[in-house]
Design a protein around this motif. Sequence first.
Motif, short mmCIF file in Angstrom:
data_model
loop_
_atom_site.label_atom_id
_atom_site.label_comp_id
_atom_site.label_asym_id
_atom_site.label_seq_id
_atom_site.Cartn_x
_atom_site.Cartn_y
_atom_site.Cartn_z
N LEU A 1 1.05 20.06 -45.79
CA LEU A 1 1.67 20.06 -44.47
C LEU A 1 2.04 18.65 -44.02
N LEU A 2 1.11 17.71 -44.17
CA LEU A 2 1.37 16.34 -43.73
C LEU A 2 2.49 15.70 -44.54
N ALA A 3 2.53 16.00 -45.84
CA ALA A 3 3.61 15.46 -46.67
C ALA A 3 4.95 16.07 -46.27
N LYS A 4 4.94 17.36 -45.97
CA LYS A 4 6.17 18.05 -45.55
C LYS A 4 6.67 17.50 -44.22
N LEU A 5 5.77 17.28 -43.30
CA LEU A 5 6.16 16.72 -42.00
C LEU A 5 6.69 15.30 -42.15
N LYS A 6 6.09 14.53 -43.07
CA LYS A 6 6.54 13.16 -43.29
C LYS A 6 7.94 13.14 -43.88
N ARG A 7 8.22 14.06 -44.80
CA ARG A 7 9.55 14.13 -45.38
C ARG A 7 10.58 14.51 -44.32
N ASP A 8 10.18 15.39 -43.41
CA ASP A 8 11.12 15.87 -42.40
C ASP A 8 11.31 14.89 -41.25
N LYS A 9 10.24 14.24 -40.81
CA LYS A 9 10.29 13.40 -39.61
C LYS A 9 10.05 11.92 -39.88
N GLY A 10 9.74 11.58 -41.14
CA GLY A 10 9.43 10.20 -41.46
C GLY A 10 7.98 9.88 -41.16
N ASP A 11 7.63 8.61 -41.34
CA ASP A 11 6.26 8.16 -41.11
C ASP A 11 6.07 7.90 -39.61
N GLN A 12 5.77 8.96 -38.86
CA GLN A 12 5.73 8.87 -37.41
C GLN A 12 4.54 8.04 -36.91
N LYS A 13 4.77 7.33 -35.82
CA LYS A 13 3.69 6.61 -35.14
C LYS A 13 2.90 7.63 -34.33
N LEU A 14 1.60 7.76 -34.64
CA LEU A 14 0.79 8.80 -34.02
C LEU A 14 0.00 8.32 -32.81
N ASP A 15 -0.24 7.01 -32.70
CA ASP A 15 -1.01 6.53 -31.54
C ASP A 15 -0.06 6.03 -30.45
N LEU A 16 -0.63 5.69 -29.30
CA LEU A 16 0.17 5.28 -28.15
C LEU A 16 0.12 3.77 -27.92
N LYS A 17 -0.38 3.03 -28.91
CA LYS A 17 -0.45 1.59 -28.77
C LYS A 17 0.90 0.95 -29.03
N SER A 18 1.23 -0.08 -28.25
CA SER A 18 2.46 -0.87 -28.43
C SER A 18 3.72 0.00 -28.37
N VAL A 19 3.69 1.03 -27.56
CA VAL A 19 4.87 1.90 -27.40
C VAL A 19 5.80 1.29 -26.36
N ASN A 20 7.09 1.27 -26.67
CA ASN A 20 8.10 0.80 -25.71
C ASN A 20 8.39 1.96 -24.75
N TRP A 21 7.58 2.04 -23.68
CA TRP A 21 7.69 3.19 -22.78
C TRP A 21 9.01 3.21 -22.03
N LEU A 22 9.58 2.06 -21.74
CA LEU A 22 10.89 2.04 -21.08
C LEU A 22 11.93 2.72 -21.94
N LYS A 23 11.89 2.44 -23.23
CA LYS A 23 12.84 3.06 -24.15
C LYS A 23 12.60 4.56 -24.25
N VAL A 24 11.33 4.96 -24.25
CA VAL A 24 10.99 6.38 -24.34
C VAL A 24 11.51 7.13 -23.11
N PHE A 25 11.23 6.61 -21.93
CA PHE A 25 11.56 7.33 -20.70
C PHE A 25 13.03 7.19 -20.28
N THR A 26 13.79 6.37 -20.99
CA THR A 26 15.23 6.26 -20.71
C THR A 26 16.07 6.83 -21.85
N ASP A 27 15.43 7.49 -22.79
CA ASP A 27 16.12 8.05 -23.96
C ASP A 27 17.02 9.21 -23.56
N TYR A 28 18.31 9.09 -23.86
CA TYR A 28 19.24 10.18 -23.48
C TYR A 28 18.94 11.45 -24.26
N LYS A 29 18.25 11.33 -25.40
CA LYS A 29 17.91 12.52 -26.18
C LYS A 29 16.82 13.34 -25.50
N ILE A 30 16.18 12.76 -24.50
CA ILE A 30 15.24 13.51 -23.65
C ILE A 30 15.91 13.95 -22.36
#
Length: 475
Positions: free
Chosen positions: A237-266
């Motif tokens: 499952l984890l390998a399949k998810l990685k192939r589909d979504k890439g090596d996702q960042k799972l923690d909330l450290k050093s997240v650019n929250w401004l970029k997240v909350f202004t994302d037009y895809k949201i």
Amino acid sequence: MGDEKVVSETHARGSEDIEELELPKSNYVLKMDLRLIPILGCTYTILFLDRTNIANARIEGLEKGLNMPKNGYNNCIWIFFIPFVLVEIPSNLIMSLPRVRPNVFLGINMLTLGIIATCQGLTASYGGLLALRFLMGIFEATLPAGAAFLIGEYYTRKEQSLRFACFFTFGVLGPAVSGLLAFAIRNMNGIQGKEGWRWIFILEGLCTVAISFLVFMLVPDFPEKTKILNPAEKAHLLAKLKRDKGDQKLDLKSVNWLKVFTDYKIWFPTLMFFCCDMTAASMSAFIPTILTEMGYKAAIAQLLTIPVWLTGIVFQVFGCWVSGRIGWRFPFILFGISFAMIGWIIQMVYSNNRGLAPGIRYFSLFAMSGGTFIQMAMTTSWMANNLRGRASTAAGTAMILGLGNCANFVAANVFIKTEAPFYPTGFRTGLGLTIMGAAFCLGFLGLLWLHNRKLARKRQEHGGEDNQVDYRYQY
């Protein structure tokens, strides 16, 4: 330790290594479906059940029983959504923290919600009902966003649309079941000296309490910590998810929250959800009332709501199943918008000419239901398909189900009691927002197309493949 070793080795592999993993003998996707969708779907059923049972209680004498003012019912609806909208984003961020277990977090909130919902049937005043509705909004906000967030983490983009459809289908079951329960519970009028509308709140609230214990027992942790799969299944499952979504960042450290909350895809899917939720909110709050105004007795009106909601289920599941197979989202959303517009136009004609047969108005409710609920599941899936990283997924699912539900504020204030039974303000607002939803959908599609076109040119010159920053968006 062996389990942790398998997971860590899986994360270290490249995205192409999924083929090197031996496919587990068991159908673990079905195992995930049976463990995730029913129990998380129940949380959404409860949301709609507790949200819409006030509409059923209304036609059983709620307003008279609590001596509510003319705008009292509308106030009870919109006051629920003030905390509901504000709490969803921080709720998902809390659930993302490493030490927070989803089953405990969602279970505690659902148990508290059930107790508060039950108290609605015991309150002796209009003010007490308002206070309880406000508290319900706080604890209910954690359920749909948290459930959708968890579902999005377990499935690939291709798999998500049908799973979101099944999840939202449980939500549609809420008002359908509420109508059936209200039809049965209304006969309890006078038992223990309580009116029938009180028993609607009491029994449905106790149902929420009962299901909360199942949430404690059955809701799993996030994929990298899950115990519902064996080590080989989890690794695949984890390998399949990685192939589909890439090596996702799972923690909330050093997240650019401004970029997240202004994302037009949201934001674009959230605005689309807002527009289609105007129809869902109007239906949830006012279908029983509209049916009684069409001449049906209260008991029959309760039953006539059920096929309307079941139509939404059929459109939602079938549409998302087809969408998952062909890989497109926007054509189904535009179809849903067009079908919902037919329903609003019929109501508009009735509002202006005041001469349509009840059967035609009843058909319009089916058009609105089918068109609206296919949009909800598809829009949520479309957004999740184009996000990367746990922080973006947590924020996105919270915003689309939190801010998107702000349409309930609008619906609660445009169906003015003094305009009954024609509701010109409500019907015009509903049609206008539905048309706006089409504009947002086309605008979002255009932005995704421009991005993919720019990315294709870049790769023609310099090469490259999808990663967490540059990747092809899905239509």
